[in-house]
Motif scaffolding. Structure first.
Motif, short mmCIF file in Angstrom:
data_model
loop_
_atom_site.label_atom_id
_atom_site.label_comp_id
_atom_site.label_asym_id
_atom_site.label_seq_id
_atom_site.Cartn_x
_atom_site.Cartn_y
_atom_site.Cartn_z
N ASN A 218 13.01 23.90 -18.24
CA ASN A 218 13.45 25.08 -18.96
C ASN A 218 13.28 26.25 -17.99
O ASN A 218 12.15 26.65 -17.69
N ASN A 219 14.41 26.75 -17.46
CA ASN A 219 14.30 27.80 -16.44
C ASN A 219 14.35 29.19 -17.07
O ASN A 219 14.68 30.16 -16.40
N ALA A 220 14.03 29.27 -18.33
CA ALA A 220 13.79 30.54 -19.02
C ALA A 220 15.01 31.46 -19.04
O ALA A 220 14.88 32.68 -18.97
N GLY A 277 12.66 35.58 -15.76
CA GLY A 277 13.38 34.90 -16.84
C GLY A 277 13.21 35.63 -18.17
O GLY A 277 12.66 36.72 -18.24
N ALA A 283 9.27 27.76 -21.48
CA ALA A 283 9.62 28.17 -20.12
C ALA A 283 8.73 27.48 -19.09
O ALA A 283 7.52 27.34 -19.30
#
Ligand code: HEC
Ligand code: HEC
Length: 323
Positions: A218-220, A277, A283
């Protein structure tokens, strides 16, 4: 210059030979690559015969001129129907272990059945595919040459996979720089490379020779998204919003970006990364404010442009060829 060895060991590639001389990748034991399968797969990939109303081909959403993507966030299939995700690049796709943004398919043979049958893509059935290909004398002959038998759905997906395994792209300025040509990158690109592999922390996930670890993170970039990503398969709360790290090869050509095509430009994305992000409970802890200056973001962006392999759009082996 700092070169984390884990990231770099895998990056070392031989100077890319000209595409015409690249030997065929072997393929898996269940589907060894042969020139006949590749030729058949190439013809099929570009042929709208694979769609219900003969209007859409694989290439409608995977255009070689854009490293096998299209400039739309979400590209229309049969009847103009829209899916929900951005079409992935197919460059070096033979090396991916988990296909689709949520890692839903283990290999290219399995993967091909998704667009072939998806209502919003080619909208076919296995029966219709078999009937149509068997009724086409040119394809019937070409399937016999490649597989020694009449067209079948199993051999259709094998041919498509064999062709896709040949979509190899490793001749970017970055590759030439790695192979020892110091002039292949300009100064901004070299500074960007240093940032990528160090302070900007990108290499943790965008690693290996294709700049992907093949894992879901999850790359935010989004908080509440109807597309839950990996959680679709695992049904784990913690997997909501996790997507497979995309390759960054040819990324200057493959916009718009992210699984939903929601980011129009690389700069927009880089600014979000720099801000740490958009926080959400899942995240990845690797995403945090980076404190890069505007000039450093310019350098990072310049480095991403050095991953473009101009030969992909020109390669005659990546163009249609009707039997
Ligand atoms: C209507 C547009 C459309 C058509 C037509 C289409 N695709 Fe795709 N393709 C996509 C989208 C969107 C994705 C991402 C799907 C996802 O992640 O769920 C994708 C993903 C893929 C992937 C996964 C790549 C990766 O790295 O994960 C492969 C392989 C692929 N397509 C091959 C094909 C083949 C072969 C055909 C023709 C039989 C085809 N596609 C037809 C839109 C399309
Ligand atoms: C924690 C792992 C991780 C880190 C660190 C990371 N990324 Fe990503 N990156 C991803 C994932 C996962 C996606 C896809 C997310 C999505 O589609 O919603 C992505 C998407 C992208 C894309 C869009 C590619 C496309 O085809 O849509 C670019 C460009 C990108 N990252 C560049 C970078 C850069 C530059 C850095 C360093 C500043 C970086 N990333 C750091 C995991 C990461």
């Amino acid at each position: 210059m700092k070169w984390p060895m884990t990231a770099l060991g895998l990056l070392i590639t031989a100077a890319a030979a000209s595409a015409a001389l690249t030997p065929l990748p072997p393929g898996p034991p269940s589907n060894p690559t042969t020139p006949e399968k590749v030729a058949l797969g190439r013809a099929l990939f570009f042929d709208p015969i694979l769609s219900r109303d003969r209007s859409v081909s694989c290439a409608s959403c995977h255009d070689p001129a854009r490293a096998f993507t299209v400039p739309q966030a979400v590209s229309p299939g049969v009847g103009g129907r829209l899916g929900r995700r951005n079409a992935s690049t197919l460059v070096n796709v033979g090396d991916r272990q988990a296909l689709t943004w949520a890692g839903a398919s283990p290999n290219l043979e399995v993967q091909a059945m998704i667009p072939l049958q998806d209502h919003a893509e080619l909208d076919m059935t296995p029966e219709l595919l078999r009937e149509r290909l068997q009724a086409d004398p040119a394809y019937a002959a070409q399937f016999r040459a490649a597989f020694g038998e009449a067209p079948s759905v199993q051999n259709l997906v094998r041919a498509l996979a064999a062709f896709q395994r040949t979509l190899i792209s490793r001749d970017s300025p970055f590759d030439r720089y790695r192979a020892g040509d110091a002039s292949a990158l300009n100064e901004a690109q070299v500074r960007g490379l240093d940032l990528f592999f160090d302070r900007a922390e990108c290499f943790h996930c965008h690693t290996g020779r294709d700049f992907t670890d093949g894992l879901a993170h999850n790359n935010a970039m989004r908080v509440f998204n109807p597309d839950i990503g990996l959680a679709e398969r695992t049904e784990q709360e913690g997997d909501v919003g996790r997507f497979i790290t995309p390759t960054l090869r040819n990324v200057a050509l493959t916009g718009p970006y992210l699984h939903d095509g929601s980011r129009a430009t690389l700069r927009d994305l880089l600014e979000t990364y720099n801000d740490g992000g958009e926080p959400n409970p899942n995240a990845d802890p690797l995403i945090h404010p980076l404190g890069l200056t505007d000039a450093e973001l310019d350098d990072l962006e310049a480095f991403l442009h050095a991953l473009t392999d101009e030969s992909v759009a020109r390669n005659p082996a990546f163009r249609p060829e009707r039997p």
